[in-house]
Design a protein around this motif. Structure first.
Motif, PDB file in Angstrom:
ATOM      1  N   PHE A 137       1.020  -1.269  -0.119  1.00  0.00           N
ATOM      2  CA  PHE A 137      -0.220   0.100  -0.001  1.00  0.00           C
ATOM      3  C   PHE A 137       0.887   1.259  -0.168  1.00  0.00           C
ATOM      4  N   GLU A 138       1.784   1.380   0.990  1.00  0.00           N
ATOM      5  CA  GLU A 138       2.558   2.715   1.022  1.00  0.00           C
ATOM      6  C   GLU A 138       3.482   2.649  -0.130  1.00  0.00           C
ATOM      7  N   ASP A 139       3.801   1.870  -0.877  1.00  0.00           N
ATOM      8  CA  ASP A 139       4.779   1.953  -1.853  1.00  0.00           C
ATOM      9  C   ASP A 139       3.936   2.577  -3.154  1.00  0.00           C
ATOM     10  N   VAL A 140       2.684   1.998  -3.242  1.00  0.00           N
ATOM     11  CA  VAL A 140       1.611   2.692  -4.247  1.00  0.00           C
ATOM     12  C   VAL A 140       1.426   4.151  -4.145  1.00  0.00           C
ATOM     13  N   VAL A 141       1.411   4.543  -2.782  1.00  0.00           N
ATOM     14  CA  VAL A 141       1.033   5.994  -2.038  1.00  0.00           C
ATOM     15  C   VAL A 141       2.305   6.728  -2.802  1.00  0.00           C
ATOM     16  N   GLN A 142       3.408   6.109  -2.464  1.00  0.00           N
ATOM     17  CA  GLN A 142       4.617   6.952  -2.978  1.00  0.00           C
ATOM     18  C   GLN A 142       4.753   7.064  -4.338  1.00  0.00           C
ATOM     19  N   GLY A 143       4.219   5.975  -4.963  1.00  0.00           N
ATOM     20  CA  GLY A 143       4.381   6.088  -6.680  1.00  0.00           C
ATOM     21  C   GLY A 143       3.455   7.135  -7.293  1.00  0.00           C
ATOM     22  N   VAL A 144       2.483   7.409  -6.606  1.00  0.00           N
ATOM     23  CA  VAL A 144       1.273   8.504  -6.864  1.00  0.00           C
ATOM     24  C   VAL A 144       1.995   9.720  -6.743  1.00  0.00           C
TER      25      VAL A 144
END
Length: 301
Positions: A137-144
């Motif tokens: 989840f947090e990696d997806v957030v950072q990608g955004v």
């Protein structure tokens, strides 16, 4: 020790921390790359957790979930001792945490500060990673966040988390209707088998073929004669419905034949129940097609 797992942004999860260890984790957050603590029970209970987020020396945003998004509540406090008391009480199964803060139903998904077109672009970016099924989840957030110029069209981490949260929940609901074994599961099983057959087998390995070929040797076990991988762009193609390109080769110092490695890979994929298209030419990739790529999201929050 507490019967919980504590996850942070800056390091691996801590299983069964002591009260002092959990206290130290909560007191330190706020620095760049170390913004949050998420605590789950052991054994794990689905969609039940308590978490907090802090930026710099600002207030703590504290949240708990008690069974689903409709049972998700939030509170804010500048008092670290209050946060610590809530987390320790929750971890110990005491009920005092329920009245320790001014809990209110959480507005989890809205981003009133973002233009609709920016939100749409951010959702598209998040969906790419969510459909791949590899990034937490947090990696997806950072990608955004990373997808937007902070000077021209900034998307804050809080906004990104709200965008990803809604899409993440939707994907979890979809997963509940999936078959027990998907094609993505079959790919993983084949790669696990290949890794045990003397091949360096890596899924979703680096950004592109050039980087993967340059880095796969560093992953090599002593007895490996060859390698097999697919990279991030291959995963995106699979998630988009275009099948999966599987790439392979032999290490020059192993004396192995590249075509033999290809046959080993094709056999493992076929044995896992996947449809393989390959003409036996060692200079061509192995294609898994047709392929219904449905990979479950990483466990946790």
């Amino acid at each position: 020790m507490l019967a919980i797992t504590a996850k942070t942004e800056s390091g691996p999860a801590v299983a069964r921390p002591t009260a002092d260890q959990l206290t130290a984790l909560l007191r330190r957050i706020g620095a760049e790359g170390d913004h949050f603590v998420v605590v789950e029970r052991l054994p794990a209970e689905d969609q039940r957790f308590v978490q907090t987020w802090r930026e710099g020396d600002g207030p703590y945003a504290v949240e708990f979930r008690d069974g689903g998004p409709e049972r998700h509540f939030t509170a804010a406090t500048a008092d670290a001792d209050e946060v610590i008391a809530v987390f320790l009480a929750w971890a110990r199964g005491a009920g005092t945490w329920r009245t320790a803060l001014d809990w209110r139903p959480a507005d989890l998904y809205s981003t009133p500060g973002l233009a609709p077109e920016t939100r749409e672009q951010a959702e598209e970016r998040a969906l790419e990673d969510i459909r791949s099924g590899f990034r937490p989840f947090e990696d997806v957030v950072q990608g955004v966040c990373d997808a937007f110029d902070p000077e021209e069209t900034p998307v804050t981490r809080d906004e990104a988390r709200r965008i990803v949260a809604g899409l993440w929940e939707r994907r979890l609901a979809e997963q509940a209707e999936w078959p027990e074994v998907t094609d993505a599961d079959r790919v993983e099983r084949a790669f696990t088998a290949l890794d045990a057959q003397g091949l360096t087998a890596r899924m979703h390995f680096t950004c592109c073929g050039t980087c993967a070929l340059g880095e796969i040797g560093a992953e090599r076990a002593a007895a490996d004669r060859g390698f097999v991988f697919f990279h991030h762009q291959d995963t995106a193609a699979a998630a988009g419905g275009y099948g999966l390109a599987v790439r392979y080769g032999a290490y020059e110092d192993s004396g192995a034949d590249r075509a033999e490695v290809g046959r080993t890979v094709a056999a493992a994929l076929t044995g896992a129940g996947l449809a393989v298209a390959w003409d036996g030419d060692p200079d061509t990739v192995i294609e898994i097609t047709p392929l219904d790529w449905r990979r479950r999201l990483p466990a946790g929050n």
